[in-house]
Structures are given as C-alpha cells and as structure tokens.
Scaffold this motif. Structure first.
Motif, PDB file in Angstrom:
ATOM      1  N   GLY A  41       0.452  -1.650   0.323  1.00  0.00           N
ATOM      2  CA  GLY A  41      -0.355  -0.012  -0.029  1.00  0.00           C
ATOM      3  C   GLY A  41       0.752   1.357   0.059  1.00  0.00           C
ATOM      4  N   GLN A  42       2.129   1.760  -0.112  1.00  0.00           N
ATOM      5  CA  GLN A  42       2.956   2.723   0.048  1.00  0.00           C
ATOM      6  C   GLN A  42       2.840   2.846  -0.934  1.00  0.00           C
ATOM      7  OE1 GLN A  42       7.398   1.824   1.389  1.00  0.00           O
ATOM      8  NE2 GLN A  42       7.595   3.989   0.808  1.00  0.00           N
ATOM      9  N   ALA A  43       2.617   4.314  -1.480  1.00  0.00           N
ATOM     10  CA  ALA A  43       2.812   5.419  -2.760  1.00  0.00           C
ATOM     11  C   ALA A  43       4.228   5.777  -2.548  1.00  0.00           C
ATOM     12  CB  ALA A  43       2.027   6.860  -2.428  1.00  0.00           C
ATOM     13  N   VAL A  44       4.563   5.323  -4.053  1.00  0.00           N
ATOM     14  CA  VAL A  44       5.985   5.134  -4.899  1.00  0.00           C
ATOM     15  C   VAL A  44       6.020   6.335  -6.195  1.00  0.00           C
ATOM     16  CG1 VAL A  44       7.264   3.144  -3.470  1.00  0.00           C
ATOM     17  CG2 VAL A  44       5.773   2.657  -6.018  1.00  0.00           C
ATOM     18  N   ARG A  45       7.235   6.374  -6.900  1.00  0.00           N
ATOM     19  CA  ARG A  45       7.395   7.239  -7.718  1.00  0.00           C
ATOM     20  C   ARG A  45       8.322   6.363  -8.513  1.00  0.00           C
ATOM     21  NH1 ARG A  45       9.903  12.992  -9.219  1.00  0.00           N
ATOM     22  NH2 ARG A  45      11.181  11.714  -7.778  1.00  0.00           N
ATOM     23  N   LEU A  46       7.966   6.478  -9.664  1.00  0.00           N
ATOM     24  CA  LEU A  46       8.982   5.033 -10.842  1.00  0.00           C
ATOM     25  C   LEU A  46       9.443   6.720 -11.982  1.00  0.00           C
ATOM     26  CD1 LEU A  46       6.400   2.158 -11.554  1.00  0.00           C
ATOM     27  CD2 LEU A  46       8.692   2.421  -9.749  1.00  0.00           C
ATOM     28  N   VAL A  47      10.591   6.235 -11.740  1.00  0.00           N
ATOM     29  CA  VAL A  47      11.803   7.422 -12.648  1.00  0.00           C
ATOM     30  C   VAL A  47      12.541   6.208 -13.493  1.00  0.00           C
ATOM     31  CG1 VAL A  47      13.109   9.328 -12.334  1.00  0.00           C
ATOM     32  CG2 VAL A  47      12.166   9.589 -10.852  1.00  0.00           C
ATOM     33  N   PHE A  48      11.637   7.195 -14.818  1.00  0.00           N
ATOM     34  CA  PHE A  48      12.473   6.735 -16.536  1.00  0.00           C
ATOM     35  C   PHE A  48      12.794   7.596 -16.737  1.00  0.00           C
ATOM     36  CE2 PHE A  48       8.444   4.535 -15.953  1.00  0.00           C
ATOM     37  CZ  PHE A  48       8.197   3.097 -15.347  1.00  0.00           C
ATOM     38  N   ASP A  49      13.222   7.111 -17.989  1.00  0.00           N
ATOM     39  CA  ASP A  49      14.621   7.948 -18.827  1.00  0.00           C
ATOM     40  C   ASP A  49      13.872   9.286 -18.749  1.00  0.00           C
ATOM     41  OD1 ASP A  49      17.594   8.949 -19.845  1.00  0.00           O
ATOM     42  OD2 ASP A  49      16.509   7.936 -21.164  1.00  0.00           O
ATOM     43  N   ASP A  50      12.887   9.447 -19.513  1.00  0.00           N
ATOM     44  CA  ASP A  50      12.327  10.551 -19.881  1.00  0.00           C
ATOM     45  C   ASP A  50      11.383  11.029 -19.099  1.00  0.00           C
ATOM     46  OD1 ASP A  50      10.296   8.112 -20.050  1.00  0.00           O
ATOM     47  OD2 ASP A  50       9.135   8.362 -22.325  1.00  0.00           O
ATOM     48  N   GLY A  51      10.980  10.371 -18.151  1.00  0.00           N
ATOM     49  CA  GLY A  51      10.280  11.105 -16.332  1.00  0.00           C
ATOM     50  C   GLY A  51       9.604  10.321 -15.795  1.00  0.00           C
ATOM     51  N   ALA A  52       8.405  10.426 -15.522  1.00  0.00           N
ATOM     52  CA  ALA A  52       8.460  10.201 -14.028  1.00  0.00           C
ATOM     53  C   ALA A  52       7.203   9.209 -13.524  1.00  0.00           C
ATOM     54  CB  ALA A  52       9.416  10.967 -12.484  1.00  0.00           C
ATOM     55  N   ARG A  53       5.984   8.397 -13.067  1.00  0.00           N
ATOM     56  CA  ARG A  53       5.117   7.953 -12.683  1.00  0.00           C
ATOM     57  C   ARG A  53       5.076   7.478 -11.844  1.00  0.00           C
ATOM     58  NH1 ARG A  53       4.421  10.702 -16.818  1.00  0.00           N
ATOM     59  NH2 ARG A  53       3.926  10.150 -18.638  1.00  0.00           N
ATOM     60  N   GLY A  54       3.558   8.162 -10.427  1.00  0.00           N
ATOM     61  CA  GLY A  54       3.716   7.205  -9.445  1.00  0.00           C
ATOM     62  C   GLY A  54       2.902   6.076  -9.458  1.00  0.00           C
ATOM     63  N   ALA A  55       3.423   5.202  -8.436  1.00  0.00           N
ATOM     64  CA  ALA A  55       2.665   3.968  -8.715  1.00  0.00           C
ATOM     65  C   ALA A  55       2.215   3.899  -7.089  1.00  0.00           C
ATOM     66  CB  ALA A  55       3.910   3.354  -8.652  1.00  0.00           C
ATOM     67  N   ARG A  56       1.568   2.623  -6.561  1.00  0.00           N
ATOM     68  CA  ARG A  56       1.328   2.079  -5.133  1.00  0.00           C
ATOM     69  C   ARG A  56       1.558   0.327  -5.199  1.00  0.00           C
ATOM     70  NH1 ARG A  56      -1.156   4.175  -1.580  1.00  0.00           N
ATOM     71  NH2 ARG A  56      -1.502   6.102  -2.279  1.00  0.00           N
ATOM     72  N   ILE A  57       2.720   0.102  -4.201  1.00  0.00           N
ATOM     73  CA  ILE A  57       2.841  -1.290  -4.051  1.00  0.00           C
ATOM     74  C   ILE A  57       1.733  -1.879  -3.479  1.00  0.00           C
ATOM     75  CG2 ILE A  57       4.216  -3.121  -2.596  1.00  0.00           C
ATOM     76  CD1 ILE A  57       5.465  -0.324  -5.098  1.00  0.00           C
ATOM     77  N   ASP A  58       1.341  -3.126  -4.433  1.00  0.00           N
ATOM     78  CA  ASP A  58       0.079  -4.104  -3.324  1.00  0.00           C
ATOM     79  C   ASP A  58       1.102  -5.308  -2.493  1.00  0.00           C
ATOM     80  OD1 ASP A  58       1.383  -5.928  -5.888  1.00  0.00           O
ATOM     81  OD2 ASP A  58       0.519  -5.609  -6.598  1.00  0.00           O
ATOM     82  N   GLY A  59       2.172  -5.525  -2.516  1.00  0.00           N
ATOM     83  CA  GLY A  59       1.914  -6.771  -1.381  1.00  0.00           C
ATOM     84  C   GLY A  59       2.168  -7.908  -1.920  1.00  0.00           C
ATOM     85  N   GLU A  60       1.861  -8.143  -3.935  1.00  0.00           N
ATOM     86  CA  GLU A  60       1.855  -9.733  -3.394  1.00  0.00           C
ATOM     87  C   GLU A  60       3.258  -9.829  -4.939  1.00  0.00           C
ATOM     88  OE1 GLU A  60      -1.331 -10.136  -6.138  1.00  0.00           O
ATOM     89  OE2 GLU A  60      -2.926  -9.494  -5.164  1.00  0.00           O
ATOM     90  N   GLY A  61       3.461 -11.532  -4.805  1.00  0.00           N
ATOM     91  CA  GLY A  61       4.936 -11.494  -5.467  1.00  0.00           C
ATOM     92  C   GLY A  61       5.740 -11.991  -4.718  1.00  0.00           C
ATOM     93  N   GLU A  62       6.866 -13.340  -5.372  1.00  0.00           N
ATOM     94  CA  GLU A  62       7.683 -13.696  -3.809  1.00  0.00           C
ATOM     95  C   GLU A  62       8.641 -13.101  -4.086  1.00  0.00           C
ATOM     96  OE1 GLU A  62       8.262 -17.449  -6.399  1.00  0.00           O
ATOM     97  OE2 GLU A  62       7.029 -18.121  -5.728  1.00  0.00           O
ATOM     98  N   ALA A  63       9.637 -13.404  -3.306  1.00  0.00           N
ATOM     99  CA  ALA A  63      10.181 -12.403  -2.790  1.00  0.00           C
ATOM    100  C   ALA A  63      11.536 -12.272  -3.920  1.00  0.00           C
ATOM    101  CB  ALA A  63      11.921 -12.614  -1.437  1.00  0.00           C
TER     102      ALA A  63
END
Length: 490
Positions: free
Chosen positions: A444-466
């Motif tokens: 549920g944590q809000a993060v920001r994804l920074v690409f080479d041409d800009g940035a977008r907001g995102a939120r962690i869903d908690g799923e997936g394997e380590a």
C-alpha cells in the motif's frame, strides 16, 4: 286549564332554606387578616434572644432564628438593613433586636422583620471578638513576619483621628518637641457606626498618595483615639477595618484607647502603642538626643584622629633616629655607582658592536653566490637526466591513461541511478529518497517510478515472491603489470 295539562307542585309542608349570617372565609383571607392584625398590634417590638440558624441568602437577605430557653421565633433582615446593623449576626450570639412582627402566609408562620441589632452585653461582644480573632489569626494576619518596619527618621507622618479633643493636641505637641516634621491630619469620627468606614477610607486615601505629588505621601500612619468602654471602641474591632490595616503599604501604629484597652487593629497593625502620646514617641526619635550623639561621635573622631597622628609622629621619630644626619649622605654612594656605570657604558657598546660585526663577516663568507650556483647546477643536471630517460615513453603513457579515463567515465555514466537506461526505472519514495531493496517497501505504500524520459506514481500491492538472492560479483581482474624494463614516471 285543559284536562291534558299537568302542573308539578312541591309538598305544602316543606319550609324554605334559612340564610347563613357567618359565611366561610378562604385560607388566604384568614392569613392576610392575621397578618394585618399582627402588624397593627405589634408594629414595634424589642426582643432579646440568642441567634441560631443564620442563613445569608444570595440576594443579600439574612434569615435567622431567635430563641431563649422556652421558645423561638424566625427573623429576617432585608438586604438594605443588613449592611447597617450594629453587629453582624452569628450563631450563638446574644443580641437585642428591634422590628415589627408579621406573618408569612405561605407557611402560616409568624416572624420578626429586624431593623436594628445590638449585642446584649459585653460578654456577647467579647465572644464575637474572640471568634473573629481566631479566624483572622488562622489567615495569618497577625503573623509578625508580615509586619512592616517603622521608619527611624520619618519626614511626613499621617494621623487619623478626631480633629477635636486632647488626642490630636497631645500627638502634635509630642512630635513638635521630639522631632519637628510635617504632620498631615485626616479628620474622622472615632465612635459609632460610621467610624470604621471613615477610618478605612482614610487609610486607603493615604495609601493612594504618590511620591512627589501635591500632597506628600506619609512615611508612617498613626490611628489614634482616647480611652473608652468596649462599646465605645467597638468600631475598631470591625473585620473590614482590620483587613484594610493589614493590606496597607504604609506602616501603621495603632494607638486606640489606653494601655489596658485592646482592639482588633492592635493585632494587625505594624506596631501597637499604649497611648496616643506613646505612638508619637514610637514614631519619632528625640532630636536633642541625636544632636548629642552626633557631637559625642564628633569629639571621639577628633580624639581618635589626634591619637593616630601622634602615633605616626612617634614612629617617624623612631625611624629617623636610625638615619644619617644629612639626606645627601644617603645618596652619595648610589650616585657614585651611577657615575661609574655611565662611564663604562660607551666602551661596552663599542665592544658589543665589534663582536657582532665579526660574526656577520663569518656567516657572510659561507653565503657566496658560487655556492648557490653549484647547488643549482647539480639539480639542473638531475632534471635533464630524468627527462632524457622518460621522454620516449611519456606520450604513449599519457595517451593510454587518457583512454582508460574516458572508458571509466562512460561506464560511470551508464551506472548513474539518476539517468535510468531505456527499459529500467528508479524507485523513489514520495519524498524523493531512492529505494534500493524490496524489503524497504510496504504493501500500500505510494512510490514514484523514474524513467529516462519522465516519472510516474505507483502503489505497492504486496503480492509477489521475494527476489532470489543476488550472486556475489566476480573478483575484478587484476591490472597487468607493466612490461619489465619500463619504468613508472609516477
């Protein structure tokens, strides 16, 4: 009258109802009739009894009960009369009251409306005074620590007393013969119901004066009155007057009555005097005694100064006997030593200059230009030999190191986290801090994804394997050693 008509008539022997000459009264009519009868019959009564059940209502009225050993009667003191009573009602106090008898129709009870109240005797007065003294002492008004010191040399004295009579004359006469100073008299009555209010106003008036005003502020106050009975002095036992004396900023001497008379303000004042004349003696020093004391001190000072001078003269004479007869004999030997040192000073300075001159010549011989030129030539030969040795390999070495530096700069640019490569992104928190591990992320944590041409907001869903553990990086290959025979300039 027709046959089908009927007329009803009562029996001929029933008598008519008699008229009542004692009509019934309503309860209100009877209550108010009794009230008028009581007020007309007992319009002015004087009762003596003991007070019990005193109730001071918020409206200002006072409700109480008067009783003796066989009966009791309710009493009321209206608000306007309560402030002017000669004595304030207290439980257990025996008093004499004056008023009129009336009734209270709502409860079918009678009561007395009290207009005046006075203590029944000296015993009741003293009992009330003792209770008041205990209460004020419990509040700390009698504490010696709160009493102010009496000034030793007052310039202005305020006297609160009656302007007529022997008291003010005795005080003025005593002050004039002991310590002539300015006396300000505030005239008041010193007996009766108005006395306590006037004395309180006088104390507050003197206390409100400012230093340097048109009326000088007294350094000391004297509240004075001649002797009298307990009833005559009762105004000085008032609670309000006692609190005014205790709150005054100017020191107060109480001089009420004779030595055997004691009032409440004697305990709260800063000093008690046995008589008004005694108050004048306490307030002022004796000018003649002060003059005699100053003259005595002056004589003692002159005698002490004379003894000190005589002692110094004796010591000087004793020391002078050990000295030569003439002062020139004391200075002869030091003057001779000074002349000898002065004659030797010139030759000593010339010898000192010659020694330093020889030392300078010796050092200057070792600092010739030929010595410096030889050292410079040796260092120039060493620099030429080193340049000849490394001149062929130095350009290639610089070119190779430049290529390596350019390659490292390109690798550094590709690994810069602030410039992601296409297909990659940098994960940052909302406040711009880079997140380098998945363990630092919360569902549920809000993060920001920074690409080479800009940035977008995102939120962690908690799923997936380590993620699998990262393999250890291989050891970096060691740099090749330079070929033998080739030196390193650095």
């Amino acid at each position: 009258m027709s046959d089908d008509s009927y007329v009803f008539e009562g029996p001929a022997d029933e008598p008519a109802a008699p008229r009542d000459n004692n009509p019934p009264l309503s309860i209100s009519e009877l209550s108010f009739a009794l009230k008028r009868t009581l007020e007309d019959r007992f319009g002015h009564v004087r009762l003596r009894g003991e007070i019990s059940k005193v109730n001071r209502h918020a409206s200002g009225h006072v409700y109480l009960t008067l009783k003796d050993d066989k009966a009791c009667i309710d009493g009321v003191v209206w608000k306007g009369q309560a402030r002017g009573l000669g004595v304030q009602p207290e439980t257990g106090l025996e008093v004499i009251v004056t008023g009129k008898i009336t009734s209270y129709p709502a409860r079918s009870s009678y009561q007395i409306v009290i207009e005046t109240m006075e203590p029944a005797g000296a015993g009741a007065l003293l009992a009330q005074l003792e209770r008041l003294k205990v209460r004020l002492q419990g509040e700390g008004l009698f504490d010696p620590a709160r009493k102010k010191p009496i000034p030793t040399f007052p310039a202005v004295i305020g006297v609160i007393t009656s302007p007529t009579g022997a008291v003010i004359r005795d005080i003025l006469h005593r002050i004039a013969e002991r310590w002539p100073c300015r006396v300000i008299v505030w005239p008041v009555v010193v007996q009766g119901e108005a006395a306590c209010g006037q004395v309180s106003n006088a104390i507050r008036g003197f206390d409100a004066l400012t230093t340097g005003g048109p009326i000088p502020r007294p350094d000391l106050l004297i509240v004075a009155r001649g002797g009298g009975s307990v009833e005559d002095l009762w105004c000085f036992n008032d609670e309000g007057l006692a609190r005014t004396v205790a709150a005054a900023r100017i020191p107060i001497i109480s001089a009420v009555g004779h030595e055997t008379d004691t009032t409440l303000i004697d305990f709260v004042s800063d000093r008690r005097a046995p008589t008004p004349t005694g108050a004048a003696e306490i307030a002022t020093p004796v000018l003649a005694d002060l003059r005699a004391t100053v003259l005595d001190l002056d004589r003692r000072l002159v005698r002490a100064g004379g003894r000190l001078i005589e002692e110094r003269r004796t010591r000087l004479s004793s020391v002078a006997r050990g000295l030569p007869v003439r002062p020139e004999d004391l200075l002869a030997l030091p003057r001779q030593r000074l002349d000898l040192a002065g004659s030797r000073l010139g030759s000593a300075l010339h010898r000192n200059v010659a020694v330093h001159e020889r030392q300078l010549i010796t050092v200057a011989g070792r600092l010739s230009p030929a010595v410096l030129d030889r050292a410079l030539e040796r260092r120039r030969d060493r620099l030429g030999a080193t340049t000849a040795r490394f001149a062929p390999t130095l350009p290639r070495r610089l070119e190779r190191d430049g290529d390596r530096l350019a390659a490292l700069a390109r690798a550094l640019a590709t690994l810069d986290p602030k410039r992601p490569k296409p297909g990659f992104a940098r994960v940052e928190s909302e406040d711009g801090v880079m997140i380098a591990a998945a363990a630092a992320l919360q569902p549920g944590q809000a993060v920001r994804l920074v690409f080479d041409d800009g940035a977008r907001g995102a939120r962690i869903d908690g799923e997936g394997e380590a993620p699998p553990p990262r393999p250890k990086p291989a050891a970096a290959p060691r740099a090749k050693a330079p070929p033998p025979g080739q030196g390193d300039l650095f």
